[in-house]
Every structure is written in structure tokens, then in C-alpha cells.
Motif scaffolding. Structure first.
Motif, PDB file in Angstrom:
ATOM      1  N   LYS A 109      -1.549  -2.553  -4.421  1.00  0.00           N
ATOM      2  CA  LYS A 109      -1.568  -4.023  -5.492  1.00  0.00           C
ATOM      3  C   LYS A 109      -2.375  -5.074  -4.860  1.00  0.00           C
ATOM      4  N   SER A 165      -3.878  -3.572  -9.743  1.00  0.00           N
ATOM      5  CA  SER A 165      -3.628  -2.290  -9.002  1.00  0.00           C
ATOM      6  C   SER A 165      -5.091  -1.606  -8.957  1.00  0.00           C
ATOM      7  N   PRO A 183       0.888  -1.106   0.034  1.00  0.00           N
ATOM      8  CA  PRO A 183      -0.068  -0.098  -0.004  1.00  0.00           C
ATOM      9  C   PRO A 183       0.798   1.082   0.034  1.00  0.00           C
ATOM     10  N   ASP A 184       0.258   2.263  -0.726  1.00  0.00           N
ATOM     11  CA  ASP A 184       1.220   3.477  -0.817  1.00  0.00           C
ATOM     12  C   ASP A 184       0.148   4.464  -0.625  1.00  0.00           C
ATOM     13  N   ARG A 185       0.094   5.421   0.151  1.00  0.00           N
ATOM     14  CA  ARG A 185      -0.799   6.700   0.501  1.00  0.00           C
ATOM     15  C   ARG A 185      -0.365   7.826  -0.498  1.00  0.00           C
ATOM     16  N   ILE A 243      -7.426   1.308  -6.279  1.00  0.00           N
ATOM     17  CA  ILE A 243      -7.686   2.689  -5.200  1.00  0.00           C
ATOM     18  C   ILE A 243      -8.450   2.175  -4.205  1.00  0.00           C
ATOM     19  N   THR A 244      -7.989   2.450  -2.953  1.00  0.00           N
ATOM     20  CA  THR A 244      -9.150   2.513  -1.940  1.00  0.00           C
ATOM     21  C   THR A 244      -9.038   3.699  -0.991  1.00  0.00           C
ATOM     22  N   VAL A 265      -5.436  12.130  -4.273  1.00  0.00           N
ATOM     23  CA  VAL A 265      -5.993  12.417  -5.379  1.00  0.00           C
ATOM     24  C   VAL A 265      -6.775  13.475  -5.252  1.00  0.00           C
ATOM     25  N   LYS A 309      -3.134   3.690  -2.718  1.00  0.00           N
ATOM     26  CA  LYS A 309      -2.980   3.039  -3.852  1.00  0.00           C
ATOM     27  C   LYS A 309      -2.264   1.575  -3.636  1.00  0.00           C
ATOM     28  N   LYS A 351      -7.694  -0.079 -11.251  1.00  0.00           N
ATOM     29  CA  LYS A 351      -7.084   0.743 -11.991  1.00  0.00           C
ATOM     30  C   LYS A 351      -6.699  -0.046 -13.378  1.00  0.00           C
TER      31      LYS A 351
END
Length: 220
Positions: free
Chosen positions: A51, A122, A23-25, A124-125, A28, A49, A98
Motif C-alpha cells: 500500500k 494498493s 509491504p507483504d510478500r 504489486i511490485t 502470484v 503486495k 490494483k
């Protein structure tokens, strides 16, 4: 048991899991409408973001005998499965898929004949975190406080004890108002800080506590 399907090794598989990695904050910005979910229009929010490895189940009768439609069938089933998910404790609410990153080797379930493809995609949450400042829209007003909707989370509670300077007015449409006539009522957009957040496993839902104690917080 295994066989090759158009050059692709297909083995048995008896279980399926959903797990999370990397996870990567990130931020958006702009108005977003998310397919497969209710439409949420957000100005700027914190998202994650991710995977995700997932197992996609394809009925044997749905497979193209020549193997030309494997990717289409996998993607269609993945979109259906993703849309049916609501949220998990680790990554929050599932918002948007995505891209399909990888389709692994298919495996057949001996008991059903279904073919299971491990995939990586991939997406988005959305998840709020303690201490961050976000925006929400008031959708319920009570004497004890208000409930706000922040993205897909509808259970953000702002107690009147965390609204310094605001008093409750119950006549007509109930609201909270301060000496500057700033109002917190149904439909108000409020900037708040997240005090705490809890995960409810049975409901697959988050509950957050909010506060207006800070700089530049409140309705606008």
C-alpha cells in the motif's frame, strides 16, 4: 491558504513525496501481463503486495467546476505517474496498480495553482531476495558466464564458477553444457538461487548474482 471545493477542504501544499508502508510478500501464480509496462509472462514468482501513499497533481484547469470528475482525474493522473516509475530500492520494480484505496483532502500550490491530492493505493511490485530460488531466461552468453532475465530484472549474472559440471562451448552459438548434455544457452529457462542483489540508484535497477549450486537447480 485554503478553500472548499464541492464540500472538500483544499489547502496549500508545497512538496510531494512517495513513501512505502505495509509491504507483504506473497506468491502470484499463472501467466501475468502487466499494464503500462513491457509484457512479462511469468509462471510463478515472488512479488510484494504494497500500500503506497502518493501525491497526485491535477492542473487547476483540468478540474471539473462541479466536482463530478475528481476521482476520474485523480485515477488517470495516478496511472500515468505509476507507469512512469521504474523501481525503488525498498519495494523493487513497480508492476501493477490494483486499486485506489483513498483520496485525501486536496491542497493548492500557491506558486502554480495546481491541486495536489494525497492518495493511498494498493499495488504489486517485484523484487528478488537473497537466498530465494527463482527462474530466469538466458539472454546473453559469455565465456565467463551468462546473463538471465527474471521478470523485469535483466541483470542477473550467473558465473561459470557457479555452474558445477558445465563447460563452455564457443563454436557456433555459444553455450554451456554438462556430461548429460544439459544445455545453458540463449533462450534456456534456468532455475537458480539468488546469491546476492544490489541496487543501482542512478539506473533505478537491480543487479543480482545467481548460482546453480544446490538441489534441483539448472535448466529445464
Amino acid at each position: 491558504m485554503s478553500f472548499r471545493y464541492r464540500g472538500q477542504l483544499v489547502d496549500t501544499l508545497e512538496s510531494e513525496e512517495l513513501c512505502v508502508c505495509s509491504p507483504d510478500r506473497f506468491i502470484v501464480a499463472s501467466n501475468l501481463v502487466f499494464p503500462g509496462k513491457s509484457s512479462y509472462r511469468l509462471e510463478k514468482k515472488m512479488f510484494i503486495k504494497v500500500k503506497l501513499p502518493w501525491n497526485v497533481i491535477i492542473p487547476a484547469e483540468a478540474m471539473d467546476p462541479n466536482g463530478h470528475m475528481i476521482q476520474t482525474a485523480v485515477l488517470t493522473r495516478l496511472l500515468d505517474a505509476f507507469a512512469s516509475k521504474k523501481a525503488t530500492k525498498d519495494v523493487g520494480y513497480f508492476i501493477a496498480l490494483k486499486s485506489l484505496e483513498e483520496i485525501g483532502e486536496g491542497r493548492i500550490r500557491e506558486t502554480t495553482g495546481e491541486i495536489v491530492f494525497p492518495v493511498v493505493f494498493s499495488g504489486i511490485t517485484f523484487k528478488m531476495f537473497k537466498g530465494e530460488i527463482v527462474r530466469g531466461v538466458v539472454h546473453k552468453v559469455h565465456k565467463s558466464g551468462v546473463f538471465l532475465r527474471c521478470g523485469p530484472c535483466e541483470n542477473v549474472y550467473l558465473s561459470h564458477y557457479k555452474m558445477p559440471g558445465y563447460d563452455y562451448v564457443g563454436q557456433g552459438n555459444p553455450l554451456f553444457v554438462n556430461e548429460n548434455m544439459s544445455r545453458i544457452q540463449i533462450g534456456s529457462t534456468v532455475r537458480f538461487v539468488v546469491l546476492d542483489i544490489q541496487w543501482k540508484e542512478a539506473e533505478k535497477e537491480f543487479i543480482a548474482l545467481a548460482s546453480l549450486e544446490g538441489i534441483n537447480l539448472g535448466p529445464f
